[in-house]
Design an enzyme around this catalytic site. Sequence first.
Site, short mmCIF file in Angstrom:
data_model
loop_
_atom_site.label_atom_id
_atom_site.label_comp_id
_atom_site.label_asym_id
_atom_site.label_seq_id
_atom_site.Cartn_x
_atom_site.Cartn_y
_atom_site.Cartn_z
N HIS A 1 0.89 -1.22 0.09
CA HIS A 1 0.06 -0.05 -0.01
C HIS A 1 0.84 1.24 -0.06
CE1 HIS A 1 1.14 -0.51 4.25
NE2 HIS A 1 0.76 0.96 4.32
C1 UD1 Z 1 -1.98 5.63 5.36
C2 UD1 Z 1 -0.44 6.08 6.16
C3 UD1 Z 1 0.42 5.20 6.03
C4 UD1 Z 1 0.18 3.94 6.84
C5 UD1 Z 1 -1.37 3.48 5.98
C6 UD1 Z 1 -1.74 2.38 6.99
C7 UD1 Z 1 -0.13 8.55 5.63
C8 UD1 Z 1 0.68 9.63 4.77
N1 UD1 Z 1 0.04 7.36 5.20
O1 UD1 Z 1 -1.70 5.29 4.15
O2 UD1 Z 1 1.61 5.62 6.59
O3 UD1 Z 1 1.17 2.89 6.28
O4 UD1 Z 1 -2.31 4.36 6.15
O5 UD1 Z 1 -2.68 1.42 6.18
O6 UD1 Z 1 -0.68 9.03 6.66
N2 UD1 Z 1 -9.16 4.68 1.47
C9 UD1 Z 1 -10.48 4.04 1.54
N3 UD1 Z 1 -10.89 3.76 2.74
C10 UD1 Z 1 -10.51 4.12 4.14
C11 UD1 Z 1 -9.16 4.77 3.89
C12 UD1 Z 1 -8.67 5.03 2.53
O7 UD1 Z 1 -10.97 3.68 0.48
O8 UD1 Z 1 -10.83 3.78 5.04
C13 UD1 Z 1 -8.53 5.01 0.43
C14 UD1 Z 1 -8.62 6.33 -0.21
O9 UD1 Z 1 -9.01 6.25 -1.68
C15 UD1 Z 1 -7.76 7.11 0.20
C16 UD1 Z 1 -6.50 6.21 0.09
O10 UD1 Z 1 -7.09 4.93 0.42
O11 UD1 Z 1 -7.27 8.21 -0.86
C17 UD1 Z 1 -5.45 6.34 0.72
O12 UD1 Z 1 -5.78 6.71 2.12
P1 UD1 Z 1 -4.69 7.49 3.11
O13 UD1 Z 1 -5.29 7.41 4.47
O14 UD1 Z 1 -4.55 8.68 2.59
O15 UD1 Z 1 -3.46 6.70 2.89
P2 UD1 Z 1 -2.96 5.24 3.26
O16 UD1 Z 1 -2.44 4.74 1.90
O17 UD1 Z 1 -4.12 4.29 3.95
N1 UDP Z 2 -3.12 -5.79 9.01
C1 UDP Z 2 -4.53 -6.24 8.97
N2 UDP Z 2 -5.12 -6.80 7.92
C2 UDP Z 2 -4.75 -6.67 6.73
C3 UDP Z 2 -3.50 -5.68 6.56
C4 UDP Z 2 -3.04 -5.54 7.61
O1 UDP Z 2 -5.07 -6.57 10.32
O2 UDP Z 2 -5.32 -6.93 5.79
C5 UDP Z 2 -2.60 -5.02 10.12
C6 UDP Z 2 -1.34 -5.81 10.51
O3 UDP Z 2 -1.43 -7.03 11.24
C7 UDP Z 2 -0.70 -4.92 11.05
C8 UDP Z 2 -1.15 -3.55 10.67
O4 UDP Z 2 -2.34 -3.89 9.94
O5 UDP Z 2 -0.91 -4.56 12.50
C9 UDP Z 2 -0.27 -2.90 9.58
O6 UDP Z 2 -0.91 -1.79 8.67
P1 UDP Z 2 -0.50 -1.24 7.35
O7 UDP Z 2 0.32 -2.31 6.76
O8 UDP Z 2 -1.64 -0.98 6.49
O9 UDP Z 2 0.34 -0.16 7.87
P2 UDP Z 2 1.85 0.24 7.99
O10 UDP Z 2 2.20 -0.85 9.14
O11 UDP Z 2 2.59 -0.28 6.86
O12 UDP Z 2 2.06 1.84 8.59
#
Ligand code: UD1
Ligand code: UDP
Length: 395
Positions: A203
């Site tokens: 992601h």
């Molecule tokens: C964010 C964090 C990242 C973290 C990740 C965990 C930042 C810059 N990034 O990335 O560090 O590793 O969360 O998973 O803060 N979206 C949905 N539903 C949701 C949330 C997001 O559809 O509930 C989609 C939307 O299209 C959105 C995109 O995902 O624009 C990105 O979401 P965003 O929260 O901006 O960043 P993540 O990629 O989730």
């Molecule tokens: N995780 C989860 N379901 C998923 C993917 C991740 O429960 O399908 C959990 C995982 O065990 C970990 C956290 O989400 O605790 C990690 O989140 P993510 O990889 O989105 O973010 P990052 O750690 O890179 O910030």
Amino acid sequence: MTEIMIVVGTRPEVVKMAPVIWALEEVGQDFVVVHSGQHYDYNLSLQFIEDLGLAKPDYDLEVKEQSPTAQTGRMMIAIGEVVEKEEMGLMLIEGDTNTILAAALAAFKKKVPVGHVEAGLRSYDFRMPEEHNRRMVDHASAYLFAPTNHAKQNLVNENVWGMIYVTGNTVIDAVIQHMPLAEKRSDIMNRVKYSEYALATAHRAENVDDSRVLKSFASAFMEAPIPVVFSVHPRTEKRLRQHRIWNKLRVSDNVQLLPPAGYLDFLVLMKNCEMILTDSGGLQEEATAPPIRKKVLVMRRSTERPEAVEAGFARVVGTEKSNVLAAINEILEERKEIPLGSPYGDGNAGRNIAQIVKNELECMHKESGVRAESNHSEDPVLFKVPGGRLSSGSM
Ligand code: UD1
Ligand code: UDP
């Protein structure tokens, strides 16, 4: 007045802050929880709160999807309003998301001290928004909870002015505490098509927003010498559909696409897989937890978690398909042993942090008592924290 405000916004923050919340409850410390709404789908937010047995947040700010600038700005305003209302003594935040940058700035501007859980991680990759966020937050924090000595050293090298404590990473606490429940409750293995599989997630913005990297990952999964169970983040699903890769993956015999799994299901998926292919930060750490112990191929150019690499769990393989496939083959062929212990601690990080926080709040109360007596009540506590004072830590 509430003593502590805890701010979370995404799934990893809920997972990693949960052990701090349990430990604060254990020591009888008062707190409120604010969810920014950065993650808003049930299976990225509320499901984690339920799976981890937490109460619903006291505030859900519902900031949701925006441009990164608007998202950070709106969250800062919304969190700032709660900070003003609650008049708390300390804010606790975790990790490196836009939510925590907004929260740290809101607290800093209100002269409320910030405690940063998982401080001191550095990837030295400036394409990553997380690298910007964690650096700024570390320099705005009064208390830095470094998970390892390596993270502490990064903070010392940068001359941060808050106090540094080495505590372990709370993600290990969460795995240890929740794996037994996960194994009892989860039926996810009934839905997995393969008896042996690699578990994949991706992601990171610099990966999935780059169509070349996205295609490379998809081809690697389709051609891998072991079937791949791919839990797809919504950001990634959007990009896969946009570049017309989604249907190719969907019909591939070698790939099973899953929606984002809840925490309990995901623990079971990690426990039962042969290896993990990921660009996630948290997964690199979870793979080292004793109830999981898995090899991880980090599909990135860098990692801010070198401890997992040094301990023999993780390998940074880049984003090229040929390198990912070669590394998968190597793992399957060598089947090398990995250590029993985790470099991220023994599962007591949450308790370590809660105890430090409790002690610091007691000190603050004493100091503010002295200040009130000597009529200097407008002195902000924040600026009373001497720079770079090190504690030996309790890990
Ligand atoms: C964010 C964090 C990242 C973290 C990740 C965990 C930042 C810059 N990034 O990335 O560090 O590793 O969360 O998973 O803060 N979206 C949905 N539903 C949701 C949330 C997001 O559809 O509930 C989609 C939307 O299209 C959105 C995109 O995902 O624009 C990105 O979401 P965003 O929260 O901006 O960043 P993540 O990629 O989730
Ligand atoms: N995780 C989860 N379901 C998923 C993917 C991740 O429960 O399908 C959990 C995982 O065990 C970990 C956290 O989400 O605790 C990690 O989140 P993510 O990889 O989105 O973010 P990052 O750690 O890179 O910030």
